[in-house]
Design a protein around this motif. Sequence first.
Motif, PDB file in Angstrom:
ATOM      1  N   HIS A  52       8.473  48.236  72.477  1.00 19.54           N
ATOM      2  CA  HIS A  52       9.592  49.093  72.115  1.00 19.54           C
ATOM      3  C   HIS A  52      10.400  48.478  70.972  1.00 19.54           C
ATOM      4  O   HIS A  52      10.830  49.181  70.051  1.00 19.54           O
ATOM      5  N   PHE A  53      10.584  47.175  71.021  1.00 20.11           N
ATOM      6  CA  PHE A  53      11.337  46.483  69.975  1.00 20.11           C
ATOM      7  C   PHE A  53      10.498  46.341  68.709  1.00 20.11           C
ATOM      8  O   PHE A  53      11.021  46.470  67.593  1.00 20.11           O
ATOM      9  N   MET A  54       9.206  46.105  68.874  1.00 17.56           N
ATOM     10  CA  MET A  54       8.314  46.030  67.720  1.00 17.56           C
ATOM     11  C   MET A  54       8.243  47.364  66.999  1.00 17.56           C
ATOM     12  O   MET A  54       8.210  47.416  65.766  1.00 17.56           O
ATOM     13  N   ALA A  55       8.246  48.465  67.755  1.00 20.78           N
ATOM     14  CA  ALA A  55       8.196  49.791  67.149  1.00 20.78           C
ATOM     15  C   ALA A  55       9.443  50.045  66.309  1.00 20.78           C
ATOM     16  O   ALA A  55       9.367  50.627  65.219  1.00 20.78           O
ATOM     17  N   SER A  56      10.589  49.591  66.787  1.00 21.42           N
ATOM     18  CA  SER A  56      11.835  49.801  66.059  1.00 21.42           C
ATOM     19  C   SER A  56      11.820  49.105  64.707  1.00 21.42           C
ATOM     20  O   SER A  56      12.507  49.535  63.774  1.00 21.42           O
ATOM     21  N   GLY A  57      11.023  48.033  64.582  1.00 26.51           N
ATOM     22  CA  GLY A  57      10.956  47.289  63.331  1.00 26.51           C
ATOM     23  C   GLY A  57       9.672  47.469  62.551  1.00 26.51           C
ATOM     24  O   GLY A  57       9.368  46.690  61.650  1.00 26.51           O
ATOM     25  N   ASP A  75       3.260  54.159  75.051  1.00 24.47           N
ATOM     26  CA  ASP A  75       2.937  55.247  75.992  1.00 24.47           C
ATOM     27  C   ASP A  75       2.179  56.387  75.317  1.00 24.47           C
ATOM     28  O   ASP A  75       2.487  57.576  75.499  1.00 24.47           O
ATOM     29  N   GLY A  76       1.196  56.039  74.493  1.00 22.76           N
ATOM     30  CA  GLY A  76       0.323  57.031  73.893  1.00 22.76           C
ATOM     31  C   GLY A  76       0.806  57.641  72.595  1.00 22.76           C
ATOM     32  O   GLY A  76       0.081  58.412  71.963  1.00 22.76           O
ATOM     33  N   GLU A  77       2.012  57.315  72.152  1.00 19.85           N
ATOM     34  CA  GLU A  77       2.541  57.791  70.876  1.00 19.85           C
ATOM     35  C   GLU A  77       2.754  56.598  69.946  1.00 19.85           C
ATOM     36  O   GLU A  77       2.974  55.470  70.404  1.00 19.85           O
ATOM     37  N   PHE A  78       2.705  56.866  68.631  1.00 22.32           N
ATOM     38  CA  PHE A  78       2.899  55.799  67.654  1.00 22.32           C
ATOM     39  C   PHE A  78       4.265  55.946  66.980  1.00 22.32           C
ATOM     40  O   PHE A  78       4.700  57.062  66.666  1.00 22.32           O
ATOM     41  N   ALA A 106      13.666  54.236  67.052  1.00 23.60           N
ATOM     42  CA  ALA A 106      12.387  54.282  66.339  1.00 23.60           C
ATOM     43  C   ALA A 106      12.079  55.743  65.995  1.00 23.60           C
ATOM     44  O   ALA A 106      12.743  56.669  66.472  1.00 23.60           O
ATOM     45  N   VAL A 107      11.052  55.938  65.161  1.00 24.91           N
ATOM     46  CA  VAL A 107      10.652  57.278  64.721  1.00 24.91           C
ATOM     47  C   VAL A 107       9.233  57.566  65.184  1.00 24.91           C
ATOM     48  O   VAL A 107       8.316  56.768  64.944  1.00 24.91           O
ATOM     49  N   ASN A 108       9.055  58.698  65.833  1.00 26.79           N
ATOM     50  CA  ASN A 108       7.723  59.117  66.254  1.00 26.79           C
ATOM     51  C   ASN A 108       6.935  59.534  65.001  1.00 26.79           C
ATOM     52  O   ASN A 108       7.337  60.457  64.295  1.00 26.79           O
ATOM     53  N   VAL A 109       5.837  58.853  64.730  1.00 28.61           N
ATOM     54  CA  VAL A 109       5.075  59.105  63.502  1.00 28.61           C
ATOM     55  C   VAL A 109       4.486  60.512  63.491  1.00 28.61           C
ATOM     56  O   VAL A 109       4.439  61.170  62.444  1.00 28.61           O
ATOM     57  N   ARG A 110       4.066  60.994  64.629  1.00 30.25           N
ATOM     58  CA  ARG A 110       3.409  62.301  64.696  1.00 30.25           C
ATOM     59  C   ARG A 110       4.401  63.449  64.518  1.00 30.25           C
ATOM     60  O   ARG A 110       4.149  64.401  63.780  1.00 30.25           O
ATOM     61  N   THR A 111       5.566  63.357  65.181  1.00 20.74           N
ATOM     62  CA  THR A 111       6.529  64.462  65.157  1.00 20.74           C
ATOM     63  C   THR A 111       7.633  64.270  64.131  1.00 20.74           C
ATOM     64  O   THR A 111       8.312  65.233  63.761  1.00 20.74           O
ATOM     65  N   GLY A 112       7.859  63.023  63.720  1.00 21.25           N
ATOM     66  CA  GLY A 112       8.967  62.741  62.818  1.00 21.25           C
ATOM     67  C   GLY A 112      10.307  62.690  63.524  1.00 21.25           C
ATOM     68  O   GLY A 112      11.352  62.534  62.871  1.00 21.25           O
ATOM     69  N   ASN A 113      10.311  62.797  64.842  1.00 25.32           N
ATOM     70  CA  ASN A 113      11.565  62.794  65.597  1.00 25.32           C
ATOM     71  C   ASN A 113      12.067  61.378  65.823  1.00 25.32           C
ATOM     72  O   ASN A 113      11.292  60.454  66.082  1.00 25.32           O
ATOM     73  N   PHE A 114      13.382  61.244  65.742  1.00 22.89           N
ATOM     74  CA  PHE A 114      14.020  59.951  66.017  1.00 22.89           C
ATOM     75  C   PHE A 114      14.243  59.840  67.521  1.00 22.89           C
ATOM     76  O   PHE A 114      14.709  60.785  68.164  1.00 22.89           O
ATOM     77  N   TYR A 173      15.417  57.058  70.929  1.00 29.35           N
ATOM     78  CA  TYR A 173      15.990  55.788  71.363  1.00 29.35           C
ATOM     79  C   TYR A 173      15.317  55.355  72.648  1.00 29.35           C
ATOM     80  O   TYR A 173      15.183  56.135  73.603  1.00 29.35           O
ATOM     81  N   PHE A 174      14.884  54.108  72.663  1.00 28.23           N
ATOM     82  CA  PHE A 174      14.371  53.492  73.875  1.00 28.23           C
ATOM     83  C   PHE A 174      15.562  52.785  74.523  1.00 28.23           C
ATOM     84  O   PHE A 174      16.146  51.872  73.940  1.00 28.23           O
ATOM     85  N   ASP A 175      15.907  53.209  75.727  1.00 28.90           N
ATOM     86  CA  ASP A 175      17.141  52.773  76.381  1.00 28.90           C
ATOM     87  C   ASP A 175      16.811  52.273  77.783  1.00 28.90           C
ATOM     88  O   ASP A 175      16.109  52.955  78.534  1.00 28.90           O
TER      89      ASP A 175
END
Length: 398
Positions: free
Chosen positions: A207-212, A224-227, A185-193, A195-197
């Motif tokens: 975690h799976f919903m965020a990936s999609g 956990d406080g990030e989008f 997934a991509v952190n909306v605030r930082t733009g960083n890619f 992986y939830f592992d």
Amino acid sequence: MKPAEPLARASGGGAQAPLSDYAFTALVLQGGGALGSYQGGVYQGLADAGIHPDWVAGISIGALNAAVIAGNPPERRVEQLRAFWEFICRQPWAPPLPWAPLPSASTELPEAWRTWVDSVEATRAVLEGQNGFFVPRPWYALAMGAKGPHTASFYDTRPLRATLERFADFDRINRASEMRVSVGAVNVRTGNFVYFDNTGRTLRPEHFMASGALPPGFPAVEVDGEFYWDGGLVSNTPLHYVLTKEPRSDALIFQIDLWSAIGELPNDLLQVAVRQKDIQYSSRTRMVTATMHEEQNFRRLLHEVMALVPESERDSAWYRRAEPLACTARRNVIHLIYRNKPYESYAKDYQFGMLTMNEHWSSGLSDMRATLQHRDWLDKPSAEHPFITHDLHRVRPA
């Protein structure tokens, strides 16, 4: 075409099945919305052959498929994966349709008729959403403006949480010793890619919903406080992640793509839009494998050169720096790519009609069975050629 004979890992002495030569077997699932039922058919082909991956990694719809696969025991995975797709593709007012496996009778229907059916189904998805997946936000809510990142979208994906919990056991998903699970997934605030592992954290439905969570259709998902948004915004395949994760080990990797980087030259604006989407979301898988092939050859060469260094010189600083870079791991990547149908359009990734879902599933099953007919493709690469790829569509005529 009959199913391939089982190729399960050997459990005792004697000749071993090819898979026992690898440290792990990975299933890598690209994103692609409604095209994702192709991956369901592919997985059925693997399961029919007795191949059960140790690691499943996915992005977007590939992450949702990964949740259902990892969230069920091996003997129930195909059944639950099929039930998941029938559930999200069926409309509450429509009776369930029987599944007709290969060959799909719909392939014999007139192309113009199929184009019309697909257009109707895509329009319906836009207006109504999908059962247990997403629903449109009321027009007045959009007009009044969103109330935060979790509502800034055309659709509401909250129904997906209950659907994932219905078809996947999250206690099982978090048993990393049974199957490793990774979703991007991509952190909306930082733009960083990211992986939830499950080897480093407890995975939950979000975690799976965020990936999609592909914007602007779907809202960002809070973890956990990030989008987070859909990982496909940065990379639509986890292949590089799987190939570079330490420790580097011998691996058999099934890379299942839903978009093809290779296609016909577009002749009108609609074809341009389709071709653009294909290129954008293909993530250049073949380029990744070519790069990793070259890198692994250099790592192997470095290992051989370092073996020539006298023992008296192996305590030097340069040797210690080079040692972690040397690698003798052997990687076998088997690549399957969904092939577009002539009647498919720009809406192919959000056309969730039951008829089309059956076609995609059957195509994946057929492609996996055809791939496994090449039994030597499962063999471990040689030391001289530590990274190899196999691709059914490079062998079979278009």
